[in-house]
Scaffold this motif. Sequence first.
Motif, mmCIF file in Angstrom:
data_model
loop_
_atom_site.group_PDB
_atom_site.id
_atom_site.type_symbol
_atom_site.label_atom_id
_atom_site.label_comp_id
_atom_site.label_asym_id
_atom_site.label_seq_id
_atom_site.Cartn_x
_atom_site.Cartn_y
_atom_site.Cartn_z
ATOM 1 N N ALA A 189 0.742 -0.986 -0.016
ATOM 2 C CA ALA A 189 0.140 -0.316 -0.238
ATOM 3 C C ALA A 189 0.623 1.744 0.056
ATOM 4 O O ALA A 189 0.432 1.810 -0.250
ATOM 5 N N LEU A 190 1.918 0.884 0.713
ATOM 6 C CA LEU A 190 2.579 2.198 1.282
ATOM 7 C C LEU A 190 3.116 3.561 -0.284
ATOM 8 O O LEU A 190 3.124 4.120 -1.233
ATOM 9 N N ALA A 191 3.678 2.088 -1.720
ATOM 10 C CA ALA A 191 4.098 2.448 -2.694
ATOM 11 C C ALA A 191 2.763 3.017 -3.682
ATOM 12 O O ALA A 191 3.066 4.344 -4.545
ATOM 13 N N SER A 192 1.648 3.297 -3.322
ATOM 14 C CA SER A 192 0.718 3.111 -3.614
ATOM 15 C C SER A 192 0.185 5.530 -3.676
ATOM 16 O O SER A 192 -0.492 6.006 -4.384
ATOM 17 N N LEU A 193 0.473 5.223 -2.125
ATOM 18 C CA LEU A 193 0.310 6.304 -1.528
ATOM 19 C C LEU A 193 0.775 8.108 -1.940
ATOM 20 O O LEU A 193 2.411 7.580 -3.041
ATOM 21 N N PRO A 194 0.342 8.801 -2.961
ATOM 22 C CA PRO A 194 0.914 10.102 -3.107
ATOM 23 C C PRO A 194 2.766 10.548 -2.532
ATOM 24 O O PRO A 194 2.670 10.329 -0.429
ATOM 25 N N ASP A 195 3.024 11.430 -3.325
ATOM 26 C CA ASP A 195 4.197 11.913 -2.643
ATOM 27 C C ASP A 195 3.463 13.042 -1.025
ATOM 28 O O ASP A 195 2.810 12.970 -1.305
ATOM 29 N N ALA A 196 4.489 12.976 -0.339
ATOM 30 C CA ALA A 196 4.834 13.354 1.372
ATOM 31 C C ALA A 196 5.438 14.341 1.665
ATOM 32 O O ALA A 196 6.621 14.059 1.262
ATOM 33 N N ASP A 197 5.528 15.569 2.766
ATOM 34 C CA ASP A 197 6.334 15.829 3.073
ATOM 35 C C ASP A 197 6.223 15.425 4.368
ATOM 36 O O ASP A 197 7.423 15.713 5.313
ATOM 37 N N LEU A 218 -0.991 11.686 5.982
ATOM 38 C CA LEU A 218 0.367 12.592 5.096
ATOM 39 C C LEU A 218 0.514 13.798 4.722
ATOM 40 O O LEU A 218 -0.943 14.493 5.556
ATOM 41 N N ARG A 219 1.318 14.111 5.319
ATOM 42 C CA ARG A 219 1.764 15.857 6.030
ATOM 43 C C ARG A 219 1.993 16.583 4.116
ATOM 44 O O ARG A 219 2.978 15.759 3.727
#
Length: 375
Positions: A189-197, A218-219
């Motif tokens: 699942a983590l690889a599917s998530l958007p980029d985050a700060d 995610l921030r």
Amino acid sequence: MTPLRAGDREGPGISTLGDLTAGQLRRLSGVAGLSDADADTYADVLTESLGPVAARPLDLPPAAESFLSDDHTPVEFSLSFRPGTAPALRVLVEPGCGAGSLARTGRRGLKSVRAMARRWNFATDRLDELEELFLPASPKGPLALWTALELRPGGVPGVKVYLNPAAAGRKRAARTLAEALRRLGHGRALASLPDADGYPFLALDLGDWDTPRVKVYLRHDNLAPEEAPGLSRTADGPDPASVAEFFRTAVGHGPRSLDRRPALTCHALTDRTAGRPTGFTLHIPVRDYAPHDGEALARAATVLRRHGMDPEPLARALAAVTDRRPEEGVGLIAYLALVHQQGSPPRVTAYLSCEAYAVRPPNERAVTPPLEVVH
């Protein structure tokens, strides 16, 4: 922030943190349609969860610099709205607050969760699998463990636990999160998530839930409204125009992007075979982009009406928390969130601060810089 004295708002009988927050919970229970018996039960649970700090007089400063709220109150309420029904009431608490160190806070929090598990007969195996990842001997970061209760009729709540992916350090947060998701059966699942700060929280549903969730928060720094819809990774995603409209309504006509306190997204994982989220939530920190809570309430009311929900309970909820006028401060409504879960209509959630210790003054032109302590 403007300091408050014990009893400023509720009379001389309110002298401790437990008195204040239990009273707020009882009145909010009426807004949510819970019975007096349920309200009393949940008020007792809240007081027990707070532990020794429940008896701390309000004329003393906070027992610890809790990350849970701007004025360090270790309690936050929220109302989750759906069309055609009373809002669901939730309470978020830092059960080990004031223990003296982050490690002791985590141990107290874990003890509190296990006491709830015995009381309501639910398993903690998913949390037990993650204990050494998120509650190490020398944890880092602003929190160790929070618990959230969805207050249901009958006196048995839904229980959620919030953990800190940066417990072993911010640079290791992504690795900690990846390992936690692997252990929970969501390794892809983590690889599917958007980029985050940043990765502020991992949350687990424990106990009686129709579809237990693992939630990754995610921030997103400097997020613009046109960027927000693209952060969803659900197969049957929310309407992009609806997400952008929610963003613009919650933020108002000020900044073109969230240049103060950042937005958060939450990605709910329920299907271990899918490798991607089934739910998406956008959290907007309305308190940093509204001049005062009167404006924040008006924006929330607009959002609720657009989604076919009655805003009147939210106005009643503010009055249940405090007797100050909304225009006298900002932060009583801390966040507004738009929630999408596959197979369900959208929900709107408003997060309410207790303001046990201080009221944040109105923002001048709604451009006051954020406080150092952020939620």
